[in-house]
Design a protein around this motif. Sequence first.
Motif, PDB file in Angstrom:
ATOM      1  N   ASN A 167       0.870  -1.167   0.000  1.00 21.00           N
ATOM      2  CA  ASN A 167       0.000   0.000   0.000  1.00 21.00           C
ATOM      3  C   ASN A 167       0.907   1.217   0.000  1.00 21.00           C
ATOM      4  N   ILE A 168       0.796   2.003  -1.045  1.00 18.83           N
ATOM      5  CA  ILE A 168       1.586   3.216  -1.213  1.00 18.83           C
ATOM      6  C   ILE A 168       0.584   4.355  -1.334  1.00 18.83           C
ATOM      7  N   PHE A 219       4.265   9.392  -3.937  1.00 18.35           N
ATOM      8  CA  PHE A 219       3.881   8.000  -4.198  1.00 18.35           C
ATOM      9  C   PHE A 219       4.467   7.529  -5.528  1.00 18.35           C
ATOM     10  N   LYS A 220       4.581   8.423  -6.493  1.00 21.18           N
ATOM     11  CA  LYS A 220       5.117   8.047  -7.808  1.00 21.18           C
ATOM     12  C   LYS A 220       6.546   7.529  -7.682  1.00 21.18           C
ATOM     13  N   ASP A 221       7.346   8.187  -6.828  1.00 23.84           N
ATOM     14  CA  ASP A 221       8.727   7.744  -6.632  1.00 23.84           C
ATOM     15  C   ASP A 221       8.775   6.330  -6.063  1.00 23.84           C
ATOM     16  N   LEU A 229      -4.830   4.104  -8.881  1.00 21.74           N
ATOM     17  CA  LEU A 229      -4.751   5.548  -8.647  1.00 21.74           C
ATOM     18  C   LEU A 229      -6.074   6.104  -8.136  1.00 21.74           C
ATOM     19  N   GLU A 230      -7.164   5.546  -8.618  1.00 18.82           N
ATOM     20  CA  GLU A 230      -8.509   5.952  -8.191  1.00 18.82           C
ATOM     21  C   GLU A 230      -9.435   4.747  -8.296  1.00 18.82           C
ATOM     22  N   GLY A 231     -10.495   4.776  -7.511  1.00 19.71           N
ATOM     23  CA  GLY A 231     -11.502   3.735  -7.606  1.00 19.71           C
ATOM     24  C   GLY A 231     -11.115   2.479  -6.861  1.00 19.71           C
ATOM     25  N   GLY A 267      -4.085   3.442  -4.023  1.00 13.64           N
ATOM     26  CA  GLY A 267      -2.877   3.286  -3.224  1.00 13.64           C
ATOM     27  C   GLY A 267      -2.375   1.859  -3.138  1.00 13.64           C
ATOM     28  N   ASP A 268      -3.174   0.901  -3.591  1.00 14.33           N
ATOM     29  CA  ASP A 268      -2.758  -0.496  -3.548  1.00 14.33           C
ATOM     30  C   ASP A 268      -1.993  -0.861  -4.815  1.00 14.33           C
TER      31      ASP A 268
END
Length: 180
Positions: free
Chosen positions: A37-38, A46-48, A98-100, A122-123
């Motif tokens: 989970n980021i 989070f991209k990094d 990213l979403e949903g 985030g997963d």
Amino acid sequence: MRAYYMDDLPGDQRLPHDSGNEVSDELLKSIGVLHWNIPIDEAGTFKDRVLEVAKERNYKNHDVIVISKEALGDEYEHKIKSFYHEHMHEDEEIRYLLEGSGFFDVREHATESWIRCHMSAGDLLVLPAGIYHRFSLDEKNRVRTMRLFKDEPKWIAHNRGQATDDNPYRIDYVKSIVVQ
């Protein structure tokens, strides 16, 4: 991400189908499924972290897709059904939401049971090459996902059957989990 065994009840694939039997991280790892989970943050750090995971696993490319009625139009029902066919890939499948939210169902080889992984923003999930799996949206009917690739973006699903059971990537996968 929450993982559990699916119930065997018929019904809409977008419903939870929750048997109430949780699946541990250790069991997921034993079948080659990894997850992190980021959390998505406004600063974009989070991209990094996602790119660190990609680099560790030799992934060089990525794209972003949206799966929703609005994004897919007339192709929506066809695409949703095709994602839900049990299949495997000859490459790892790495997805970062990213979403949903939605479900990745993975087949536990020893029991043939379905393990349902409910993912949300985030997963990050890694499915090994050769594992049987499928995807479905949940009742929210929308997801925006980063897909990561070792080379050029491609997505080739091999639907389960005798040919996939005999596929060298499937055979290697089964050997890797039986040896453990």
